[in-house]
Design a protein around this motif. Sequence first.
Motif, short mmCIF file in Angstrom:
data_model
loop_
_atom_site.label_atom_id
_atom_site.label_comp_id
_atom_site.label_asym_id
_atom_site.label_seq_id
_atom_site.Cartn_x
_atom_site.Cartn_y
_atom_site.Cartn_z
N LYS A 43 6.39 5.42 -2.26
CA LYS A 43 4.97 5.14 -2.43
C LYS A 43 4.71 4.06 -3.47
O LYS A 43 3.90 3.15 -3.24
N PHE A 44 5.37 4.12 -4.59
CA PHE A 44 5.00 3.25 -5.69
C PHE A 44 5.15 1.75 -5.38
O PHE A 44 4.23 0.97 -5.64
N PRO A 45 6.28 1.27 -4.80
CA PRO A 45 6.36 -0.16 -4.51
C PRO A 45 5.27 -0.63 -3.55
O PRO A 45 4.82 -1.78 -3.64
N LEU A 46 4.83 0.25 -2.66
CA LEU A 46 3.83 -0.15 -1.68
C LEU A 46 2.44 -0.21 -2.29
O LEU A 46 1.71 -1.20 -2.13
N LEU A 47 2.03 0.84 -2.97
CA LEU A 47 0.67 0.87 -3.51
C LEU A 47 0.48 -0.09 -4.68
O LEU A 47 -0.65 -0.45 -5.03
N SER A 48 1.59 -0.50 -5.29
CA SER A 48 1.46 -1.46 -6.40
C SER A 48 1.23 -2.89 -5.91
O SER A 48 0.91 -3.77 -6.72
N ARG A 49 1.40 -3.14 -4.62
CA ARG A 49 1.22 -4.49 -4.07
C ARG A 49 0.08 -4.58 -3.05
O ARG A 49 -0.45 -5.65 -2.80
N SER A 50 -0.28 -3.45 -2.43
CA SER A 50 -1.22 -3.48 -1.31
C SER A 50 -2.39 -2.55 -1.58
O SER A 50 -2.21 -1.35 -1.86
#
Length: 639
Positions: A43-50
Amino acid sequence: MACMKLGSKADAFQRKGQAWFCTTGLPSDIVVEVEDMSFHLHKFPLLSRSGVMERLIADASEHGDSGCTISLHDVPGGAKTFELVAKFCYGVKHEITAANVVHLRCAAEHLKMSEEYGEDNLISQTEMFLNQVVLRNWKDSLRSLQSCVDVLSHAEELNITKRCIESLAVKASTDPNLFGWPVVEHGGPMQSPGGSVLWNGISTGARPKNVSSDWWYDEASTLSLPLYKRLILAMEARGIKQEIIAGSLANYAKKYLPGLSRRKSAPVGPTEPPSEDDQKLLLEDIDHLLPIQKGLVSTKFLFGLLRTALILRANPTCISNLEKRIGLQLDQATLEDLLMPNFSYSMETLYNIECVQRMLEHFKAVDQATGGASPCSIEDEQLLGSPSLTPITMVAKLIDGYLAEVAPDVNLKLPKFQLLAAAVPEYARPLDDGLYRAIDIYLKSHPWLAESDREQLCRLMDCQKLSLEACTHAAQNERLPLRIIVQVLFFEQLQLRTSIAGCFLFSDNLADGSRPLRSGPCGSQEGGWNTAVRENQVLKVGMDSMRMRVSELEKECSNMKQEIEKLGRVKGGGGGGGGGSLGSTWGNMSKKFGFKMKSQMCSAQEGSVTKQNNGNGNEKVERVREKQQKHKKDLSWEG
């Protein structure tokens, strides 16, 4: 191909069947489904960019979904593009290229990967690559424009399609020879700012070869029809020359319309040709885009478009426009071009004669409007002995040849044949030999025609405009009406007399020691005395044969006069009304046969080559043919 490398961990992702796994050592806590592919991520890499992923993950957490599965079936570019997006979020090494930058830019916009969710995010990186790399290069602009087809609606919203088209239009409208460095990449050697070829960064002093104005034709033809149309319109708006645009349209049509050429050749387009509906749409668009101007494209190419339009049954407006375009330059057509089969359901005739008729009418209208050759100018040239090949005379010759080709068609009705033959102005034919040949072939192929129809058909030609060879053939042609044969005999005799008079004039000039004539029926080129003497000997032999021929014709004319006079006396009641003069009787018969010349044309003139030999023959008028067959050779006029 230009590219931008991002990230460093190249082996952080592994694919197993229809699933991608991140091999960071931590268990996956989210599954993202895109089309038929599953991505097991964190979750974290995705929500931190999108921004979109942040919202979707938050919504899933509120519902208490332990597995946290998210479906993204509307991502621009599909699973392949989302794979690159996921790698970007994880910092995995990947490349941005001209082929994938449009998909990545659209996906980044869709997922809201802006600077708000991370510095140097995907939107800014793709936008920078577009502006600084892609739009500065022809090939990269073309690749990116081609990739817009799959995500066209998203690319239109972001104005990517328009920017690529404008970039291509600017580069196509710029002469690459004006610059000291290449505007396009052709795989050739690099150049210095001064224009010389570089070797290992060192100027060699050699100058590169000039680039022609059609360098972009083949590459632009790889675009889909909608994008290609927009590119052409953008080029027109930038003022590119009409002939350059027309050349590109012709190149595009030849690639995707396999029926343009009658001859089989190696395919230049896709191995699988477009469907008939697609070809029809393409042809109509080509007609719409093609400028209406003479000489922009070849006449053969226009005939190919017209033939294909008739086969595909394009709309009438398209067919009419193509006929008008051909009419503008009909003088550049060939006989092979005109021989278009009739593709109508009725199949009344073998060839499409109505189409040729309309093209001829268009040509005549344009020729008259533009101040083409007038009847007076052409007649003056004929009197001077040197008629020039004006466009109207070239078209007249072409139509006469076409009439000879279509004449053997038994289904060709007489009115249709006459209408096309009469559409050519009389002044456009210096000689009527071609028309006579076509009429003769038509009479041979339609032996059932009534005598009145034969006479009506033969009135199309002027017997005074037949050459000596044509007169000789027509005088013994049994297919012609008798009235026409008699007219031909009179005009043939007139031509013989004129020729002999010219020969005598030439002979007298030689006897006086003067130089030979430079022009005239028996004129010779300027040369020495020996050449003139040899030519004079040849002319004497010719004059002897012409004297015999004229003598025979005068005898026949004399017999015809006596026979007609005798018939007049019998009609007058046994001599009661036969006191009329020979001149009046002969004049009446001349009017009956429609002669334009005076009756004295057949009488012996004072000082002629031979004297009139009055005979007492009782032969009928038909005896003319029998005597002619003894003294003349049959010339082949049937192609």
